[in-house]
Design a protein around this motif. Structure first.
Motif, mmCIF file in Angstrom:
data_model
loop_
_atom_site.group_PDB
_atom_site.id
_atom_site.type_symbol
_atom_site.label_atom_id
_atom_site.label_comp_id
_atom_site.label_asym_id
_atom_site.label_seq_id
_atom_site.Cartn_x
_atom_site.Cartn_y
_atom_site.Cartn_z
ATOM 1 N N ILE A 127 72.798 31.610 -99.373
ATOM 2 C CA ILE A 127 71.771 32.663 -99.426
ATOM 3 C C ILE A 127 71.989 33.657 -98.283
ATOM 4 O O ILE A 127 71.894 34.872 -98.468
ATOM 5 C CB ILE A 127 70.365 32.044 -99.319
ATOM 6 C CG1 ILE A 127 70.138 31.033 -100.432
ATOM 7 C CG2 ILE A 127 69.291 33.119 -99.344
ATOM 8 C CD1 ILE A 127 70.010 31.622 -101.785
ATOM 9 N N TYR A 128 72.303 33.129 -97.101
ATOM 10 C CA TYR A 128 72.622 34.010 -95.982
ATOM 11 C C TYR A 128 73.821 34.884 -96.336
ATOM 12 O O TYR A 128 73.884 36.049 -95.962
ATOM 13 C CB TYR A 128 72.932 33.197 -94.722
ATOM 14 C CG TYR A 128 71.717 32.616 -94.040
ATOM 15 C CD1 TYR A 128 70.968 33.387 -93.163
ATOM 16 C CD2 TYR A 128 71.330 31.309 -94.260
ATOM 17 C CE1 TYR A 128 69.858 32.870 -92.528
ATOM 18 C CE2 TYR A 128 70.225 30.772 -93.629
ATOM 19 C CZ TYR A 128 69.497 31.556 -92.764
ATOM 20 O OH TYR A 128 68.402 31.038 -92.143
ATOM 21 N N LEU A 134 61.123 26.523 -91.609
ATOM 22 C CA LEU A 134 61.329 26.736 -93.046
ATOM 23 C C LEU A 134 62.642 27.468 -93.278
ATOM 24 O O LEU A 134 63.406 27.137 -94.180
ATOM 25 C CB LEU A 134 60.196 27.577 -93.628
ATOM 26 C CG LEU A 134 58.896 26.876 -93.968
ATOM 27 C CD1 LEU A 134 57.970 27.827 -94.696
ATOM 28 C CD2 LEU A 134 59.174 25.663 -94.833
ATOM 29 N N LEU A 135 62.901 28.466 -92.440
ATOM 30 C CA LEU A 135 64.081 29.274 -92.687
ATOM 31 C C LEU A 135 65.361 28.579 -92.259
ATOM 32 O O LEU A 135 66.436 28.931 -92.705
ATOM 33 C CB LEU A 135 63.918 30.620 -92.008
ATOM 34 C CG LEU A 135 62.898 31.405 -92.834
ATOM 35 C CD1 LEU A 135 62.101 32.337 -91.998
ATOM 36 C CD2 LEU A 135 63.592 32.143 -93.942
ATOM 37 N N GLY A 184 66.027 25.830 -93.256
ATOM 38 C CA GLY A 184 66.440 25.093 -94.442
ATOM 39 C C GLY A 184 67.096 25.956 -95.496
ATOM 40 O O GLY A 184 67.604 25.446 -96.481
ATOM 41 N N ILE A 185 67.092 27.265 -95.301
ATOM 42 C CA ILE A 185 67.675 28.138 -96.328
ATOM 43 C C ILE A 185 69.186 27.929 -96.389
ATOM 44 O O ILE A 185 69.856 27.921 -95.365
ATOM 45 C CB ILE A 185 67.324 29.608 -96.034
ATOM 46 C CG1 ILE A 185 65.860 29.830 -96.377
ATOM 47 C CG2 ILE A 185 68.191 30.542 -96.829
ATOM 48 C CD1 ILE A 185 65.442 31.254 -96.347
ATOM 49 N N PRO A 186 69.723 27.738 -97.572
ATOM 50 C CA PRO A 186 71.149 27.430 -97.722
ATOM 51 C C PRO A 186 72.042 28.558 -97.229
ATOM 52 O O PRO A 186 71.651 29.730 -97.269
ATOM 53 C CB PRO A 186 71.313 27.269 -99.232
ATOM 54 C CG PRO A 186 69.972 27.069 -99.773
ATOM 55 C CD PRO A 186 69.016 27.723 -98.859
ATOM 56 N N SER A 187 73.229 28.183 -96.785
ATOM 57 C CA SER A 187 74.101 29.194 -96.190
ATOM 58 C C SER A 187 74.559 30.212 -97.223
ATOM 59 O O SER A 187 74.823 31.360 -96.887
ATOM 60 C CB SER A 187 75.291 28.524 -95.510
ATOM 61 O OG SER A 187 76.139 27.946 -96.453
#
Lengths: 284, 330
Positions: B153-154, B145-146, B148-151
C-alpha cells in the motif's frame, strides 16, 4: 538576555515539534486518504464477487475474488499454525526457563532477531524448502513462508503480554500443587485477550505481506481447492496490476489496494476493541 | 428417638467405616496414578516445548547456513571482497558485481533514516513531554494502526503521490530531469514506513528515564527544553541509537514498496535524484525465474546472504543495546 535566549530556544523547538508532529500525522492521513479516494472511484462490487474473467488483464470484466480468498487462506492458515507453535514456545520461555538467566536472555534475543529478519529472506528460504521437497509454488509453500514470518511476531507480542500477568498468580497456583502445564493453562486463560489480539495482528501482517508469498505461493486465476495448487494473494494482485500499462487494470490495482487497506484496518481496530472487551473478565 | 439413632449409628458404624476405607483407598490410588500421569504429561509437554523453542531458533541459523551453501558455486574462484566491490552486472557473461546494489540499499536506507529521525525525535519528545493526554490518545493509536498497513500500500501511495512530486516539483528545482523513480522517492516512502517503529521505540526509551531526574533539573531552574536537552536526551542516547539501528535494519529489508518506486537500474547512485536498485529489489525482481542462466541463482542467494548478514548484525546490535538500557533503569 541569556534568559530570553533560552526561552526563545524553547519556543523555537516547540514550534519545530508541532510542525514535525503535524507532518507525521499528515503523511499517515494522506496515505489513507489517497488510497480511499483513488480506490473508491475504481471500486465496484464485481471486484469482490468474481474471479478474473477472460481478458481480465487487458481491462475486461472480472474481479479479484481469487486473490482475496487466497490471501485469507494463507494468512488464516498461517496464523492458526503460528498460534499453535508460538504458544508452547512462549510458555516454555516464561515458565520453564528462569528469568534473567543467560539462556533465557539468549532465547529472547534470538526471537527478537528473527522478528527483524525481513519477509523477503523468509520468502527465499521458503522457496528453497519448496525446491528441496520437490514441490511447486503452491498454497502450502505460501503457508510455510508466512508461518515462518508470523511465529517470531507472535512470540514477541505474547512475551510482552505474558509479562503483565502478576507473579502472585503463578505462585498461588504452584502452592496449590499444580504442575507447570496446569499453571500454563490458567495463565493462558488469563491472557486470552492478548492471544486474540496477537492472533489478529499476525493475521493482518500475514495478509499484507507480499515478499514472503512472491516466490512461494505462485499466482492463479482460480480459487485454490487443495494445498498443492498455486494461490493468488491480494498484495501480489495489486503489485502485478499496477505494473500493467493499461489504465483500467491500474485502476483495479487501486481498488484492490482499497480492499486490502480496509481489511487490514478492520482487523486492527477489531483486535483493539476485542482486546478491551475480553480483558474485562481477567484478574487484575 | 435418641436411643434409636445411637443404635442405628452403632449398627452402621462398621459398615460406614468399611465404605469410607475403601473409598479412601481407591481415592488414594487414583490420586497416585493421577499424580503420576500429571507429572508425566508435564514432562512430555515440557520436552516438546523445548524442542519447538530451540527448533524454531535453529531455523534462523539454518537460513544463514542454507544461503551460504547455495551461494557457494558463485564463491568458487571469486573472493567475497571482489564480488562486493566490483560493479559490472552481466549475468549472461558470468559477471556479478554487487556494489551497485549494496550502494543502492545504503543510499535509500541512509536517506530514509535521515528524513525520519529528526521528525520522529521531535514528535516523540512532544508526545512524551508536552502533548496533552487528549492528543496523545489520538496520535498513538493512529500510529499503531498505520504501522499495520502493508508495504504494498505504501508502494501504491509512493507511485501515486511521491513519484510525481519528485518528478514535477523537486527535480525542476535543481534543473534536473528524472522520471521521479529513484533514491529520493524510495527514501521518502521508506521514511514514512519507519515512522511507527522509531516513534514507538524512542517513546519507550523516554519512558525509562526516571521522573526524578527531570524534576531535579527543573527545580534547579532549567527550562523544560534544557531539561530535555541535557537530561532526557543524554540519558536516552543509547536507546535512541538502538532505535536508529533497528530502523536501519528494517529499512534495509523492506522490499515491495522500495521495488515499486526506486527505478531498478543497476548503477551506483550519485545523487538522491538518481535511480537505485537495492538488494531486496534485486532478489524480488529476479528470483524464482532464473534457472536457465547458470550461477544466476547462486548470485541472487548471495545477495540474500549479504542482506541477511547485515540485518542480523544490525538487529543483534540494537537489541543488545536495548537490553542494556532496560537493565540499567531497573
Amino acid at each position: 538576555m541569556r534568559k530570553t535566549l533560552r526561552y526563545l530556544e524553547e519556543k523555537f523547538f516547540k514550534i519545530l515539534m508541532h510542525i514535525s508532529s503535524f507532518i507525521i500525522a499528515g503523511c499517515l492521513l494522506l496515505i489513507v486518504a489517497t488510497i480511499i479516494v483513488k480506490g473508491f472511484s475504481a471500486f465496484n462490487l464485481d471486484m469482490l464477487t468474481k474471479i478474473p474473467g477472460g481478458g481480465f488483464y487487458i481491462g475486461k470484466e472480472g474481479g479479484i475474488l481469487n486473490a482475496i480468498i487466497g490471501s485469507l487462506y494463507i494468512a488464516g492458515g498461517a496464523s492458526v499454525i503460528g498460534l499453535l507453535i508460538s504458544i508452547p514456545i512462549v510458555v516454555y520461555i516464561n515458565l520453564h526457563i528462569r528469568d534473567k538467566t543467560l539462556l533465557g536472555n539468549l532465547i529472547r534475543l534470538g526471537y527478537d532477531i528473527m522478528f527483524g529478519i525481513p519477509s523477503i529472506i523468509y520468502g527465499v528460504f521458503g522457496f528453497t524448502i519448496i525446491v528441496y521437497l520437490g514441490m511447486k509454488t503452491s498454497l502450502l509453500g505460501g503457508l510455510i513462508a508466512v508461518t515462518f514470518l508470523i511465529v517470531p511476531i507472535m512470540v514477541c507480542t505474547l512475551n510482552e503480554i505474558i509479562r503483565t500477568v502478576p507473579t502472585e498468580l503463578s505462585d498461588a497456583l504452584y502452592s496449590l500443587g499444580t504442575t507447570k502445564l496446569e499453571t500454563a493453562r490458567v495463565i493462558i486463560k488469563q491472557i486470552m485477550p492478548g492471544v486474540v489480539t496477537s492472533f489478529l495482528l499476525a493475521f493482518a501482517r500475514g495478509i499484507g505481506d507480499a515478499a514472503a508469498v512472491l516466490f512461494t505461493a505462485g499466482y492463479s486465476d482460480n480459487i485454490p481447492t487443495s494445498l498443492n495448487q498455486p494461490a493468488a494473494t491480494l498484495p501480489l494482485a495489486i503489485f502485478f496490476q499496477l505494473g500493467s500499462p493499461i489504465q483500467e487494470v491500474q485502476d483495479r490495482a487501486y481498488a484492490a489496494a482499497l480492499i486490502l487497506t480496509v481489511i487490514v484496518l478492520f482487523i486492527s481496530i477489531t483486535s483493539r476493541v476485542l482486546g478491551k472487551k475480553l480483558s474485562k473478565h481477567s484478574i487484575k | 428417638m435418641l436411643l434409636n439413632r445411637d443404635i442405628m449409628n452403632d449398627n452402621f458404624k462398621p459398615a460406614n467405616n468399611v465404605v469410607r476405607f475403601i473409598a479412601d483407598q481407591t481415592k488414594q490410588r487414583r490420586n497416585k496414578s493421577n499424580l503420576r500421569s500429571r507429572l508425566f504429561r508435564d514432562k512430555v509437554t515440557a520436552k516438546l516445548m523445548m524442542v519447538l523453542t530451540f527448533g524454531f531458533l535453529l531455523s534462523a541459523i539454518l537460513i544463514g547456513f542454507g544461503l551460504y551453501m547455495r551461494s557457494r558455486p558463485l564463491l568458487e574462484g571469486r573472493s567475497v571482497f571482489e564480488l562486493i566491490m566490483s560493479t559490472g552486472w552481466k549475468p549472461l557473461k558470468h559477471q556479478f558485481g554487487f556494489l551497485p546494489f549494496i550502494m543502492g540499499s545504503l543510499w535509500v536506507t541512509a536517506l530514509s533514516v535521515t528524513i525520519a529521525l529528526p521528525l520522529c525525535l521531535m514528535t516523540a519528545i512532544y508526545l512524551s513531554e508536552y502533548a496533552p493526554k487528549k492528543i496523545k490518545r489520538i496520535i498513538m493509536p493512529m500510529v499503531d494502526l498505520l504501522s499495520g498497513i502493508p508495504s504494498v500500500i505504501y508502494g501504491v501511495w509512493g507511485v501515486l503521490i511521491v513519484v510525481p512530486f519528485v518528478e514535477k516539483i523537486i527535480a525542476p528545482l535543481f534543473g534536473v530531469y528524472t522520471t521521479g523513480y529513484g533514491v529520493l522517492a524510495a527514501g521518502i516512502v521508506l521514511s514514512i514506513m519507519i515512522f511507527p517503529l522509531l516513534l514507538n521505540v524512542i517513546g519507550e526509551v523516554f519512558n525509562t528515564v526516571p521522573e526524578d531526574l527531570k524534576n531535579a533539573s527543573i527545580s534547579l531552574g532549567a527550562t523544560k527544553w534544557q531539561t530535555i536537552k541535557f537530561v532526557l536526551m543524554r540519558k536516552s542516547l543509547p536507546g535512541i541509537i538502538a532505535a536508529i539501528v533497528l530502523a536501519i535494519s528494517r529499512a534495509l529489508g523492506e522490499t515491495i514498496a522500495v521495488l515499486m518506486v526506486c527505478g531498478n537500474i543497476p548503477i551506483i547512485p550519485r545523487s538522491v535524484l538518481d535511480s537505485a536498485y537495492p538488494l531486496s529489489a534485486l532478489i524480488a525482481n529476479n528470483y524464482g525465474e532464473m534457472f536457465s542462466i547458470p550461477l544466476y541463482e547462486s548470485a541472487l542467494l548471495f545477495a540474500a546472504m549479504i542482506l541477511f548478514v547485515m540485518i542480523f548484525l544490525f538487529n543483534a546490535l540494537s537489541r543488545l543495546i536495548l537490553i542494556r538500557v532496560e537493565r540499567r533503569i531497573i
